[in-house]
Design a protein around this motif. Structure first.
Motif, PDB file in Angstrom:
ATOM      1  N   LEU A  22       2.508  -6.197  -8.907  1.00 52.38           N
ATOM      2  CA  LEU A  22       1.582  -5.697  -7.908  1.00 52.38           C
ATOM      3  C   LEU A  22       0.312  -5.551  -8.669  1.00 52.38           C
ATOM      4  O   LEU A  22      -0.342  -4.513  -8.213  1.00 52.38           O
ATOM      5  N   MET A  36       0.509   4.238  -4.315  1.00 56.12           N
ATOM      6  CA  MET A  36       1.063   3.166  -3.629  1.00 56.12           C
ATOM      7  C   MET A  36       0.902   3.081  -2.106  1.00 56.12           C
ATOM      8  O   MET A  36       0.733   1.821  -1.578  1.00 56.12           O
ATOM      9  N   GLY A  39      -2.322   1.527  -1.194  1.00 55.10           N
ATOM     10  CA  GLY A  39      -2.755   0.383  -1.794  1.00 55.10           C
ATOM     11  C   GLY A  39      -3.510   0.733  -3.046  1.00 55.10           C
ATOM     12  O   GLY A  39      -4.192  -0.254  -3.733  1.00 55.10           O
ATOM     13  N   ILE A 361      -2.484  -7.430  -0.852  1.00 51.92           N
ATOM     14  CA  ILE A 361      -1.473  -6.659  -0.983  1.00 51.92           C
ATOM     15  C   ILE A 361      -1.588  -5.573   0.220  1.00 51.92           C
ATOM     16  O   ILE A 361      -2.795  -4.930   0.510  1.00 51.92           O
ATOM     17  N   SER A 363       0.058  -2.354   2.215  1.00 50.54           N
ATOM     18  CA  SER A 363       0.641  -0.950   1.900  1.00 50.54           C
ATOM     19  C   SER A 363       0.921  -0.063   3.038  1.00 50.54           C
ATOM     20  O   SER A 363      -0.040  -0.036   3.757  1.00 50.54           O
ATOM     21  N   SER A 381       5.140  -1.971  -0.004  1.00 50.02           N
ATOM     22  CA  SER A 381       4.018  -2.959  -0.205  1.00 50.02           C
ATOM     23  C   SER A 381       4.408  -4.547  -0.351  1.00 50.02           C
ATOM     24  O   SER A 381       5.816  -4.786  -0.686  1.00 50.02           O
TER      25      SER A 381
END
Length: 425
Positions: A22, A36, A39, A361, A363, A381
Motif C-alpha cells: 500500500l 491506516m 488513509g 486506496i 480506507s 484498506s
C-alpha cells in the motif's frame, strides 16, 4: 538474471508484497494502524499514539503518558496477468503470497519538554514468487527482500505550540532473489541464478510539529536516504559455466533507498469531527540502475556472470491523502480516508518484480478505548491500480538465449487489514 534480481534486492527493503503493497515502488505505509484508518492522511500531524515515533518524532511531545503500541498488518494481493514469453510458460496471477507487516513503539515523557521513544518497523519490502513454470521466470522468478528498522528517538517541546523530534535509524536489509536460465539450446532444462545478501546502514528521521491554532496542527517529517552496500553470495546453476556449475561467488551491490518528505494538517472541526490531509514526496529518481559485481574465477571474467546492470530510470513521486474521524463517544472513534499514489516506474523499464502502476486506496478504521489506559485500533484498506504493462526484451544475443522476451499486462489490487493495541502506564 541477477541484474533483475538485485535490482529489487535493495531497491526494496522488506519482504512484503511488491506492487501490491500500500505505497509506491517497494515502500510500505503500514507503520501505524490508527493512521491506516484515515488513509495515512495527517501522518505527520496526528500524533494519536506511540506510532508517531515513525510518523513524526516531534509528536511524542503530545503524549503525556508513558505508552506502548504494538500491532501488525496483512496484505492480501490479487493480480490478473495476461502475457507471454518467447519460451512459453504459464501466466499465473498468484505471484504475491499473503504477507504480514509487524510494528512496535514505546514512548516515555521525561518532563514538560523532553520525551524519549523507540520504534521497530518495516519501511520497505518485496515478495514475489512466480513459480517454476511461469512465463516471467527468466526475468524474475522469486524476490524476497526485507528491511527492518530500529529507531531510538527523542523529542523536545519548546512550548505548548512548537516541538521537534529526531531519531537515528538502524536499518538491516536481507534478501533472496532468483531467476531461471534457459538451457534448451544445449538440450537441457532450466538453470537458475540465486542471490542472497544483507547489510546494516544508518539513516535518520526528523520532524517538526506546530500547534497553529487551538484546533489545527501542522506536521513536517523528513525520512533520510539510506545508503546500503549489500554483500552476499551469487549461486549459478547452469552447464554453461562448465566446472563452476553450482558454485557460489561473492556479490556486491550498492543501492540507496530514497528520502521522503511528508507534510500534513490535522484540524478539529468540533469535539467529534477531525479532518486530515497530507502529501508525501519521495525521491525515487535515485534508482537509475542496478549494477551487481560478482567475484568470479578468471575463466568467467568478462562474461554475463561477472558484471550485471539493469536500467531502472525511476522518477520522483507524490502521494496525496485526505481523511476524517468521528468520535462517537468516549469509547469509540470511527475513521475513513482516501489516497492517490504515483508509481515511480516507467513503461520501458518496468520489471515483473515490481509491475506497479499509479494507485488509489480507500480506507476504513475504528478505535475502541474500553478505559483510559487501553485503545484497540483496527483498519481496512482496498487498493486498486491502473493497468500496467511489462515489456522485457533482451539487450544482447546472449541474454536472448538465456532469458528470451516477456510481455504482459497486469491488473493489480489488494486488501489490507491491520490491528494494534496501545497501552498507557
Amino acid at each position: 538474471m541477477k541484474k533483475s534480481m538485485l535490482k529489487t534486492s535493495l531497491g526494496v527493503a522488506v519482504a512484503l508484497a511488491s506492487s501490491q503493497l500500500l505505497a509506491s515502488g517497494f515502500a510500505l505505509n503500514e507503520q501505524s494502524i490508527s493512521g491506516m484508518g484515515t488513509g495515512f492522511a495527517g501522518r505527520s500531524s496526528s500524533a494519536e499514539d506511540a506510532s508517531t515515533v515513525f510518523g513524526n518524532p516531534a509528536g511524542m511531545s503530545r503524549l503525556k503518558r508513558e505508552q506502548v503500541t504494538v500491532g501488525g498488518a496483512a496484505v492480501i494481493a490479487k493480480t490478473d496477468i495476461k502475457g507471454q514469453s518467447s519460451y512459453g510458460g504459464e501466466t499465473d496471477g498468484d505471484m504475491v503470497p499473503v504477507v504480514g507487516v509487524p510494528m512496535g513503539y514505546y514512548v516515555k515523557p521525561i518532563d514538560d519538554h523532553w520525551s524519549v521513544g523507540f520504534g521497530v518497523y518495516v519501511p520497505f519490502g518485496l515478495v514475489t514468487d512466480y513459480g517454476s513454470d511461469d512465463a516471467a521466470r527468466y526475468w524474475g522468478k522469486k524476490s524476497h527482500v526485507e528491511v527492518v528498522t530500529f529507531q531510538p528517538t527523542v523529542s523536545y517541546a519548546f512550548n505548548d505550540k512548537v516541538s521537534i523530534g529526531f531519531g537515528p535509524t538502524i536499518n538491516r536489509i536481507e534478501g533472496e532473489l532468483g531467476s531461471n536460465l534457459n538451457q534448451r539450446f544445449i538440450g537441457q532444462g532450466d538453470g537458475e541464478v540465486k542471490i542472497k545478501g544483507d547489510d546494516v546502514a544508518i539513516g535518520y528521521n526528523v520532524g517538526v510539529l506546530v500547534q497553529a491554532t487551538d484546533r489545527t496542527r501542522l506536521g513536517l517529517t523528513y525520512h533520510s536516504m539510506v545508503d546500503y552496500k549489500l554483500e552476499g553470495k551469487t549461486r549459478v546453476s547452469t552447464a554453461l559455466i562448465g566446472p563452476y556449475n553450482g558454485d557460489k561467488f561473492d556479490a556486491k551491490l550498492n543501492i540507496k533507498t530514497p528520502e521522503s518528505v511528508d507534510f500534513s494538517v490535522t484540524h478539529e472541526l468540533d469535539d467529534q469531527w477531525t479532518l486530515y490531509a497530507g502529501s508525501t514526496w519521495t525521491r525515487w529518481s535515485r534508482l537509475k540502475d542496478i549494477t551487481v559485481e560478482n567475484d568470479v574465477p578468471a575463466a568467467l571474467r568478462g562474461s554475463a556472470f561477472q558484471t550485471i546492470s539493469e536500467e531502472q530510470n525511476w522518477h520522483d513521486t507524490w502521494a496525496h491523502a485526505i481523511g476524517a474521524s468521528y468520535k462517537v463517544n468516549k469509547q469509540w472513534t470511527l475513521r475513513t480516508g482516501f489516497s492517490v499514489d504515483q508509481s515511480p516506474t516507467n513503461n520501458e523499464n518496468r520489471s515483473p518484480r515490481i509491475p506497479t502502476g499509479d494507485r488509489k486506496i480507500f480506507s476504513l478504521g475504528a478505535g475502541w478505548s474500553p478505559n483510559e489506559d487501553m485503545t484497540i485500533d483496527v483498519a481496512y484498506s482496498y487498493l486498486w491500480e491502473e493497468d500496467t504493462k511489462v515489456n522485457n526484451q533482451p539487450g544482447t544475443a546472449q541474454e536472448g538465449l538465456l532469458k528470451g522476451s516477456y510481455q504482459a499486462k497486469y491488473e493489480n489490487s489488494a486488501h489490507g487489514v491491520g490491528a494494534s493495541l496501545t497501552y498507557r502506564f
